[in-house]
Design a protein around this motif. Structure first.
Motif, PDB file in Angstrom:
ATOM      1  N   VAL A 268      18.578  -2.937  -2.932  1.00 18.84           N
ATOM      2  CA  VAL A 268      17.497  -3.107  -1.955  1.00 18.84           C
ATOM      3  C   VAL A 268      16.856  -1.759  -1.637  1.00 18.84           C
ATOM      4  O   VAL A 268      15.626  -1.622  -1.599  1.00 18.84           O
ATOM      5  N   SER A 269      17.681  -0.756  -1.443  1.00 19.31           N
ATOM      6  CA  SER A 269      17.166   0.579  -1.125  1.00 19.31           C
ATOM      7  C   SER A 269      16.346   1.138  -2.277  1.00 19.31           C
ATOM      8  O   SER A 269      15.373   1.874  -2.060  1.00 19.31           O
ATOM      9  N   ASN A 270      16.719   0.784  -3.507  1.00 20.73           N
ATOM     10  CA  ASN A 270      15.968   1.260  -4.667  1.00 20.73           C
ATOM     11  C   ASN A 270      14.539   0.723  -4.665  1.00 20.73           C
ATOM     12  O   ASN A 270      13.582   1.451  -4.928  1.00 20.73           O
ATOM     13  N   LEU A 271      14.380  -0.559  -4.355  1.00 17.54           N
ATOM     14  CA  LEU A 271      13.031  -1.138  -4.294  1.00 17.54           C
ATOM     15  C   LEU A 271      12.232  -0.554  -3.124  1.00 17.54           C
ATOM     16  O   LEU A 271      11.013  -0.357  -3.237  1.00 17.54           O
ATOM     17  N   LEU A 272      12.903  -0.295  -2.028  1.00 14.66           N
ATOM     18  CA  LEU A 272      12.227   0.353  -0.901  1.00 14.66           C
ATOM     19  C   LEU A 272      11.773   1.761  -1.286  1.00 14.66           C
ATOM     20  O   LEU A 272      10.657   2.186  -0.956  1.00 14.66           O
ATOM     21  N   LEU A 273      12.640   2.486  -1.977  1.00 16.78           N
ATOM     22  CA  LEU A 273      12.299   3.833  -2.405  1.00 16.78           C
ATOM     23  C   LEU A 273      11.139   3.820  -3.388  1.00 16.78           C
ATOM     24  O   LEU A 273      10.213   4.636  -3.292  1.00 16.78           O
ATOM     25  N   LEU A 274      11.162   2.907  -4.341  1.00 16.46           N
ATOM     26  CA  LEU A 274      10.077   2.788  -5.306  1.00 16.46           C
ATOM     27  C   LEU A 274       8.755   2.527  -4.602  1.00 16.46           C
ATOM     28  O   LEU A 274       7.732   3.151  -4.905  1.00 16.46           O
ATOM     29  N   THR A 275       8.775   1.611  -3.640  1.00 15.13           N
ATOM     30  CA  THR A 275       7.558   1.323  -2.862  1.00 15.13           C
ATOM     31  C   THR A 275       7.093   2.555  -2.106  1.00 15.13           C
ATOM     32  O   THR A 275       5.893   2.890  -2.103  1.00 15.13           O
ATOM     33  N   ALA A 276       8.030   3.245  -1.478  1.00 16.76           N
ATOM     34  CA  ALA A 276       7.685   4.437  -0.698  1.00 16.76           C
ATOM     35  C   ALA A 276       7.103   5.534  -1.578  1.00 16.76           C
ATOM     36  O   ALA A 276       6.145   6.216  -1.182  1.00 16.76           O
ATOM     37  N   ASN A 307       1.806  -1.656  -8.906  1.00 16.55           N
ATOM     38  CA  ASN A 307       0.575  -1.962  -9.638  1.00 16.55           C
ATOM     39  C   ASN A 307      -0.626  -1.202  -9.085  1.00 16.55           C
ATOM     40  O   ASN A 307      -1.482  -0.746  -9.850  1.00 16.55           O
ATOM     41  N   GLU A 308      -0.676  -1.040  -7.789  1.00 18.27           N
ATOM     42  CA  GLU A 308      -1.777  -0.283  -7.186  1.00 18.27           C
ATOM     43  C   GLU A 308      -1.701   1.184  -7.591  1.00 18.27           C
ATOM     44  O   GLU A 308      -2.715   1.805  -7.952  1.00 18.27           O
ATOM     45  N   HIS A 309      -0.498   1.750  -7.545  1.00 15.20           N
ATOM     46  CA  HIS A 309      -0.333   3.163  -7.861  1.00 15.20           C
ATOM     47  C   HIS A 309      -0.623   3.448  -9.332  1.00 15.20           C
ATOM     48  O   HIS A 309      -1.234   4.477  -9.666  1.00 15.20           O
ATOM     49  N   PRO A 312      -4.905   3.258 -11.963  1.00 16.29           N
ATOM     50  CA  PRO A 312      -5.754   4.254 -12.648  1.00 16.29           C
ATOM     51  C   PRO A 312      -5.060   4.900 -13.846  1.00 16.29           C
ATOM     52  O   PRO A 312      -5.721   5.230 -14.841  1.00 16.29           O
ATOM     53  N   ILE A 313      -3.748   5.059 -13.771  1.00 18.10           N
ATOM     54  CA  ILE A 313      -3.002   5.628 -14.903  1.00 18.10           C
ATOM     55  C   ILE A 313      -3.057   4.673 -16.083  1.00 18.10           C
ATOM     56  O   ILE A 313      -3.269   5.088 -17.235  1.00 18.10           O
ATOM     57  N   ARG A 314      -2.879   3.395 -15.822  1.00 16.84           N
ATOM     58  CA  ARG A 314      -2.916   2.412 -16.899  1.00 16.84           C
ATOM     59  C   ARG A 314      -4.315   2.285 -17.500  1.00 16.84           C
ATOM     60  O   ARG A 314      -4.452   2.072 -18.716  1.00 16.84           O
TER      61      ARG A 314
END
Length: 356
Positions: A268-276, A307-309, A312-314
């Motif tokens: 759970v913390s990993n997904l929170l960190l990824l989002t952050a 996806n938002e982040h 532009p890279i994609r």
């Protein structure tokens, strides 16, 4: 861009925060060597763990050499599958995430013969016992996909030393698991300088320092370390629907209240960190917003953030991937610059060894 914060600072290991002021004062005093093996697509772990820091260093003005070690692919596997495709895709990822090919030297092992010639004198400086004791080599042998371990695996750290020292890099971004390899490069540099000093008392090679980033380690969708070989990653090249599917399948837990607790709730913390990381926020703040929404809300939030982040890279990546001629030209130009550097270093090595 978020700069990595301090982890360890000694004469041998440093971090980006401590270097910022020094690099701004004299960018030409530093040279970074880093790279990725062409074994598959780069993923979010690569992006947040290293790619963003490389772009940051380049923007500060430090010279950067990016090696694509195609010869090293056959250290732990019998056949290098899709090598040309993987090599070109690495270049696409580098450029899409912000590396400037006009300022960075991007090249492959196989295109720089003088680099690989350094392996021979370097091997004479390292004992067989030292190669066998290297803990990173032991770990790589344990996870090798080969039926038998080849000699290249054993000499892998010395080959990496040649990668680093041919361009006289003084900074090498590594993870903690790679520190034993860098110590081999430092040992080779020290022993070479002691055995073959310049007549004027100067030394041929700097002793490179490890550049440890505090960029957090992202877990894969199965809760283990995110890795190309474990099929648990979210590739940078994935489209938005694929990203949503991969994150939807990520491991979590049954507690509906979302909280950031890496020790007790790593997935759970990993997904929170990824989002952050994608939103440049604190993971605790993201957790507070989701509240009692449970794993479904967490995964939706993470998917939207990624996806938002990456949008532009994609988009940039799609443009670059469509022009393979440009990608190959980047590699040709990088090889030309790398060869000039390697030839000069090999000439210097031969001179001090008396074999010119």
């Amino acid at each position: 861009m978020t700069t990595a914060t301090a982890t360890t600072a000694t004469s041998d290991v440093t971090d980006l925060t401590d270097l910022d002021a020094d690099i701004r004062r004299d960018p030409a005093a530093h040279r970074v060597l880093t790279g990725d093996r062409p074994t598959g697509p780069l993923h979010l772990g690569h992006y947040f763990g290293s790619l963003r820091n490389r772009v940051h260093l380049q923007r500060l003005g430090v010279e950067m050499f990016l090696v694509i070690p195609d010869y090293q692919v056959i250290t732990d596997r019998d056949i290098a599958d899709h090598l040309a495709e993987h090599t070109e895709n690495l270049v696409v990822d580098y450029l899409a995430t912000g590396i400037d090919a006009d300022r960075a030297t991007i090249f492959t092992h196989s295109s720089v013969p003088a680099l690989n010639q350094l392996l021979l004198p370097f091997l004479s400086l390292v004992s067989v016992a030292e190669l066998h004791r290297n803990p990173t080599v032991k770990d790589e042998i344990a996870h090798s996909s080969q039926a038998t371990v080849n000699g290249l695996m054993l000499t892998y750290p010395v080959h990496q030393a040649a990668d680093i020292l041919f361009c006289k890099a003084d900074l090498v971004p590594v993870g903690k698991d790679q520190l034993p390899h860098l110590e081999v490069a430092r040992t080779v540099a020290r022993r070479f300088n002691e055995r073959y000093p310049h007549p004027d008392g100067t030394t041929v090679f700097p002793r490179p320092r490890a550049l440890l980033s505090s960029a957090p380690l992202l877990l894969g969708t199965d809760g283990g370390k995110m890795s190309k070989s474990r099929n648990n990653s979210v590739p940078l090249a994935a489209d938005e629907d694929t990203t949503a599917r991969l994150i939807k399948g990520a491991k979590t837990d049954t507690d509906r209240r979302i909280s950031y607790d890496p020790a007790a709730r790593p997935e759970v913390s990993n997904l929170l960190l990824l989002t952050a990381l994608c939103q440049d926020r604190a993971p605790e703040e993201v957790a507070e917003e989701i509240g009692d929404g449970g794993a479904a809300a967490l995964k939706r939030t993470a998917t939207e953030a990624v996806n938002e982040h990456l949008r532009p890279i994609r988009a940039r990546r799609a443009e670059l991937a469509a022009d393979r001629g440009h990608i190959r030209q980047v590699l040709r130009a990088g090889a030309e610059r790398a060869n000039a550097t390697a030839d000069a270093t090999l000439t210097e090595v031969r001179a001090v060894m008396g074999s010119l």
